[in-house]
Scaffold this motif. Structure first.
Motif, short mmCIF file in Angstrom:
data_model
loop_
_atom_site.label_atom_id
_atom_site.label_comp_id
_atom_site.label_asym_id
_atom_site.label_seq_id
_atom_site.Cartn_x
_atom_site.Cartn_y
_atom_site.Cartn_z
N HIS A 129 28.41 40.63 44.68
CA HIS A 129 29.71 40.64 45.84
C HIS A 129 30.01 42.29 45.55
N ALA A 157 48.12 32.66 43.46
CA ALA A 157 46.50 31.28 43.26
C ALA A 157 46.68 30.72 44.30
N PHE A 190 36.51 38.73 47.26
CA PHE A 190 37.07 39.37 46.43
C PHE A 190 36.21 40.62 46.24
N ILE A 241 41.23 32.06 37.88
CA ILE A 241 43.41 32.01 37.49
C ILE A 241 42.90 30.37 37.23
N ALA A 242 42.56 29.40 38.30
CA ALA A 242 42.52 28.15 37.45
C ALA A 242 41.46 28.20 36.24
N LEU A 243 40.93 28.07 35.94
CA LEU A 243 39.93 28.39 35.11
C LEU A 243 40.81 28.79 33.86
N LEU A 244 41.66 29.63 34.17
CA LEU A 244 41.67 30.45 33.10
C LEU A 244 43.12 29.56 32.34
N LEU A 245 43.59 29.05 33.44
CA LEU A 245 44.61 28.29 32.82
C LEU A 245 44.51 26.86 32.71
N HIS A 258 37.80 33.41 44.62
CA HIS A 258 37.09 34.07 43.24
C HIS A 258 38.59 33.70 42.44
N SER A 259 39.34 34.60 42.69
CA SER A 259 40.25 35.61 41.57
C SER A 259 41.06 34.04 41.59
N ALA A 260 41.38 33.02 42.27
CA ALA A 260 42.37 32.36 41.96
C ALA A 260 41.64 31.11 41.57
N SER A 318 38.31 33.91 51.01
CA SER A 318 37.94 33.66 49.31
C SER A 318 37.34 35.33 48.88
N GLU A 324 28.37 36.91 41.05
CA GLU A 324 29.72 36.04 40.82
C GLU A 324 30.21 37.54 40.41
N PHE A 325 31.11 37.68 40.68
CA PHE A 325 32.15 39.19 40.07
C PHE A 325 33.77 38.27 40.07
N GLY A 326 34.47 37.85 40.95
CA GLY A 326 35.34 37.48 40.83
C GLY A 326 36.37 36.55 39.70
N PHE A 352 35.26 18.85 36.56
CA PHE A 352 35.64 20.20 35.85
C PHE A 352 35.49 21.13 36.86
N PRO A 406 40.32 21.48 37.32
CA PRO A 406 41.53 23.69 37.15
C PRO A 406 42.13 23.27 38.80
N PHE A 411 47.42 39.89 38.16
CA PHE A 411 47.40 38.91 36.45
C PHE A 411 47.37 40.48 35.90
N ILE A 432 31.34 29.52 32.64
CA ILE A 432 32.05 28.13 33.03
C ILE A 432 32.47 28.73 34.47
N ILE A 461 35.41 38.46 35.89
CA ILE A 461 36.49 38.76 35.62
C ILE A 461 37.83 38.78 35.34
N ILE A 462 38.51 38.32 35.88
CA ILE A 462 39.26 36.61 35.02
C ILE A 462 39.29 36.81 34.14
N VAL A 521 30.62 43.24 37.58
CA VAL A 521 31.50 43.59 36.20
C VAL A 521 30.69 44.97 36.36
N THR A 529 46.30 23.70 38.78
CA THR A 529 46.83 25.12 38.71
C THR A 529 48.21 24.69 39.72
N ILE A 533 46.02 38.63 43.70
CA ILE A 533 46.15 37.72 42.85
C ILE A 533 45.07 38.40 41.06
#
Lengths: 264, 352, 264, 352
Positions: free
Chosen positions: C101, C238, C205, A106-110, A101-103, C203, A204-206, C23, C27, C226, A138, A209-210, A220, C31, C222
């Motif tokens: 989670h 990531a 987190f 990151i990917a979405l942020l990118l 989830h955290s990855a 996966s 969803e959390f990970g 979509f 991402p 971040f 998203i 939160i990013i 969160v 990445t 990750i």
């Protein structure tokens, strides 16, 4: 007449399986039992908690609607057509379930970040993703869309395609045949997919939160209170969210219950 | 509502390894064409291609002279009835019948009027508010017919419409189809593997076997004068006749053919068809005085000796075919042109 | 002969569905594209990264094995027996998918914490859950067990129960019939359930971070990088984790591929 | 390996609303018992209860005098063969056959020896390394038989073992079953809805209809002298006989019954069964000179007038049953005790 006893193997399997069931049920029941109704009401009285829960429910709902508009057409194509790469597409839809989830965040942020390509493209439209509701949406959409698309595809696949063919001979355009035949008949599957997706989005959390620590969604908020004030502070919000998830889940099981309660 | 004339020009149908030879066939307006062939011979594919539900691999389709090869199904005005009804399960019977009328933009009033007229014609008025899941097979197929007829199709395509029904219901619906065709003068294409349906319903019969169109003609031509060994083998040697029934009272009827009449079990009136298995027909030199109630004198027109068994055609008229052993053939010394007597029991006559 | 074009509706649906596929894919590809092979190797060279990834893979594997020992017997019972409350049990197994989670982490902490009832009970056995590997394992187990149990149940349900009956008449005990007939025949389903569960465990987190910020699993690493150093620092880890998940996922799709590549 | 004696004492079988009347039945050691009944009459449930795969709702089971009601299936030593083979798909043919031997702890050597012996007995040696998915129906059912026989069962339970096979294979496997029973002297319980199987294979036949055990007896008793209207209606009025075939050359054979012999089409030798449909037998006052090759004189022993049709039993001996119209009956003035002639064609005789 002497009766045979239950097989020892069945007893053993039931004991092993019971352990697992206990492992699922006990933490949830314990949490609900540890919070008094008064504490729950008090938590609901806090503006921060109410805002977080409302935001969570809304954001997940928006994600679900986005998937409804794009994922249901995709599901229909997958159920009705054979094309090269179909298996690849079916696989791609399920990928987000296994991406950490955290990855994923990151990917979405990118891609959607302030300086990133899509982020900059959409900024003029007033769409900000970082630390904003669209980012939450998203993130939820990414991790939960597979549940709706898979359910809708199975729903469409269970309908005899000749029903739509008959509709075509009766004068229906492809769109009319979809809207008046396929969609109503798959509706139950789609609805249960939507509920599952909505519930998964809430959880969803990970990834969230990013992209957006603020505005704060309920998962969160639970994390933040736990980090700042410890377990007891996080408990009422956690209990509230567990109750909400269970409610959605019971709703889900009711929509998927077999009609007229037939035994398999 | 009146039928259109259909023409298939070297139409090619293919699906996953399955393939039919290019099909050329003209169906005049108002014809009831029955396509017979074994199950799995691609008959459904032909109908679906005519309806525009599948793209042909080659060839052309013409309806009333205009090419429709590339026309989408919703603009062809064909009614399609599948073997397993395929009613829309989420709609009532009335809504099912009205489905095509809604698509054509008819007002509520007009729709109701037409639905009621169709329901009356097919005897399904009491079912209009029911859901498809609650209908019997015969009821469901009547609804499917009404739904197809609602859009006033220029072509009615029936895909083994009676195969899923029990024998009594099948007989009743066969009557319904015959009456509909007489009353509405529609062009109907009906595919089936059942020879009785072909013989009783068809103005014309087309025989498809192993991907080939083998013969097209009137039922009498196809079943009495097969144009090839293949067709003959496929339709089998059958004593098939059509005549008028006249009840005699006390449990029997007499069926009048051209020149003779045959006694049958059961009382009934009107047009009927009958068949007699060749094994059931006994040949003899002298008239028989036995329990066989039907006995005629005729002339042998053909003998086909197949080794241990021989097929003997005896013209009374009409021509009856009997199968006897090669031994009997020799012992009785039968020759083409000779006179013989044939006999069969009233209980051996199959009416349909 | 004039050919009909592809239906406009199909084109529209493909466009809508394509948006959703884009979509998902964009991402992930972005990445992977943003990180050079050299940066990946460098990340793999760091002891902290290697330890985190190894720990993640191991902990998820242990969780999967625990579910194998308890969940497969449970799945067998669900596939072979009818009993009151069966639908409730089937529902309970899927509940963890929808529990937020972080709330799941709180609930587990409440039961397995240092001062909590199960935590104190198991402490003499040397089992610590907070800030320890066992905590990571139970967090992963909780959120991912449904994938294995559901797959195993479907696998068993697809086997004709009369095969085991024949085995019984040939002298097999219930255990022997299970081990020599049901288990090998359901093995493919169980294996794909295990892979799915393993991937889902990797996966996780939110639940893990509540129970055990340290020792650090890769998704937490990750997040920490971040938070502390920004996007660029989190990116290589990531990308590594996305690659690992995709590899497991491809393995999964290969085990579930229909034999001899038949078209449905 | 020799068979056990089975006794069912008021055995009750129930499943989801379905229920059989308490069943009491004794099967002597070495008997081939065929239970006939329509599909869905609970015959499979009875076999599964005997095998210990289902718990009876009441009653007791005894094998060689010892009660086995509560014994688990793995300790009953029954061989079970289902209609659809149910070979273990992940094992080779040899491993399938050896499955029960492994469970009994036989060494590899012994297992191989026994598997080879069984394969030789059933003619499946070339299949030993194949996977079940690659076998034809007949091959698969032979393997299923070998697998069941491997454990030297005291009771072999066959659940419609031939129903899923094509006619030719069915005939061949029927021979295999008969030979196995003769050679091994096993107790076999075989359920089926096929009267031919019951007539050809059974030492004893039990008729189950609508949850009731209606009659138990030799095939001749059950089929020739049904003890009730129900059984008679269920087994149908059939001219069933057993005799010795003798080829005549040139495509015919003669089948010798007790006192008469019947000409049939085809050349074959040995024990055979035949049936003739009552519609195919013609009655007359005088001897017939016709194409019907079989003609006998006999005495009417019974007339059952059912309105438009009448069944006439004529003892030649044996007794033949003919169905004629009521009219013929009246016109010919037939009475019990009178002499008549019967005739039927060689091609109307069904050999099996």
């Amino acid at each position: 007449m002497r009766r045979r006893r239950t097989e020892p193997l069945t007893v053993l399997f039931a004991a092993l399986g019971g352990l697992l069931l206990l492992f699922i049920a006990a933490p949830l029941l314990w949490t609900l039992g540890a919070v008094s109704p008064a504490a729950l009401m008090a938590a609901l009285g806090e503006g921060e908690v109410r805002r977080a829960i409302t935001l969570t429910l809304w954001a997940s709902l928006v994600a679900t609607v986005l998937a409804l508009l794009t994922g249901v057409p995709l599901a229909y194509l997958l159920a009705r057509h054979d094309f090269p790469g179909k298996r690849f597409v079916e696989g791609l839809i399920d990928v987000p379930i296994v991406v950490p989830h955290s990855a994923a965040g990151i990917a979405l942020l990118l891609l959607f970040g302030r300086e990133a390509i899509v982020g900059r493209l959409l900024a003029p439209l007033g769409l900000r993703f970082v630390a904003a509701v669209p980012g939450i949406v998203i993130a939820m959409l990414f991790v939960s869309l597979a549940f709706l698309v898979d359910a809708a595809r199975d729903g469409f696949a269970a309908i005899d395609p000749r029903l739509e063919r008959v509709a075509r001979t009766l004068g229906a355009s492809p769109w009319q045949a979809f809207r008046s035949i396929a969609l109503p008949l798959a509706w139950r599957s789609i609805l249960s997919g939507m509920l599952m997706m909505w519930a998964r989005g809430l959880s969803e959390f990970g990834a969230v939160i990013i992209l957006a620590y603020h505005p704060m969604v309920a998962p969160v908020l639970i994390f933040e209170r736990f980090e700042a004030y410890g377990l007891d502070a996080a408990l009422p919000v956690a209990a509230l969210m567990i109750l909400i998830s269970l409610a959605v889940f019971v709703l889900l099981r009711m929509t998927t219950r077999r009609p007229e309660g037939r035994v398999r | 509502m009146s039928g259109g004339a259909l023409r298939l020009e070297a139409l090619e149908v293919r699906l996953e390894g399955f393939r039919l030879a290019p099909l050329t066939l003209a169906v005049e307006a108002g014809t009831y064409l029955v396509i017979v062939g074994p199950t799995g011979a691609g008959k459904t594919l032909i109908l679906e291609t005519i309806a525009g539900l599948r793209r042909p691999a080659g060839g052309q389709l013409f309806l009333d002279g205009a090419e429709i090869t590339a026309l989408p199904p919703e603009r062809r005005q064909t009614g399609f009835v599948y073997q397993d009804y395929l009613l829309f399960p989420h709609l009532t019977v009335a809504e099912n019948i009205a489905y095509g009328l809604r698509r054509r933009g008819l007002r509520r009033r007009e729709r109701e009027t037409r639905v009621e007229a169709l329901a009356a014609m097919l005897g399904i008025e009491p079912l209009l508010d029911r859901r498809p899941a609650t209908l019997s097979g015969g009821e469901a197929q009547r609804v499917a017919l009404a739904r197809a007829l609602a859009v006033e199709p220029r072509l009615l395509l029936l895909d083994e419409p009676l195969s899923a029904l029990d024998p009594a219901t099948r007989l009743r619906l066969r009557g319904v189809l015959a009456r509909l065709h007489d009353a509405l003068g529609m062009t109907i294409i009906h595919v089936t593997h059942d020879f009785e349906e072909a013989f009783t319903l068809g103005d014309r019969v087309a025989v498809i076997h192993e991907g080939q169109l083998l013969q097209v003609g009137t039922p009498e031509e196809v079943f009495r004068r097969p144009n090839s060994e293949q067709v003959a083998r496929f339709v089998g040697v059958q004593n098939l006749f059509r005549g008028r029934l006249q009840p005699l009272g006390d449990g029997y009827s007499r069926l009048h053919l051209d020149d003779i009449s045959i006694t049958v079990v059961g009382e009934a009136e009107g047009e009927a068809h009958l068949s007699i298995r060749p094994e059931e027909i006994v040949l003899s030199r002298e008239p028989l005085h036995s329990s066989a109630r039907n006995s005629f004198r005729g002339r042998i027109t053909a003998i086909e000796d197949r080794g241990t068994l021989a097929y003997v055609a005896v013209e009374v008229p009409p021509v009856f075919t009997s199968v006897i052993t090669h031994r009997s053939l020799e012992e009785m010394g039968l020759r083409v042109g000779e006179e013989v007597h044939i006999a069969f029991k009233a209980s051996a006559v199959h009416l349909f």
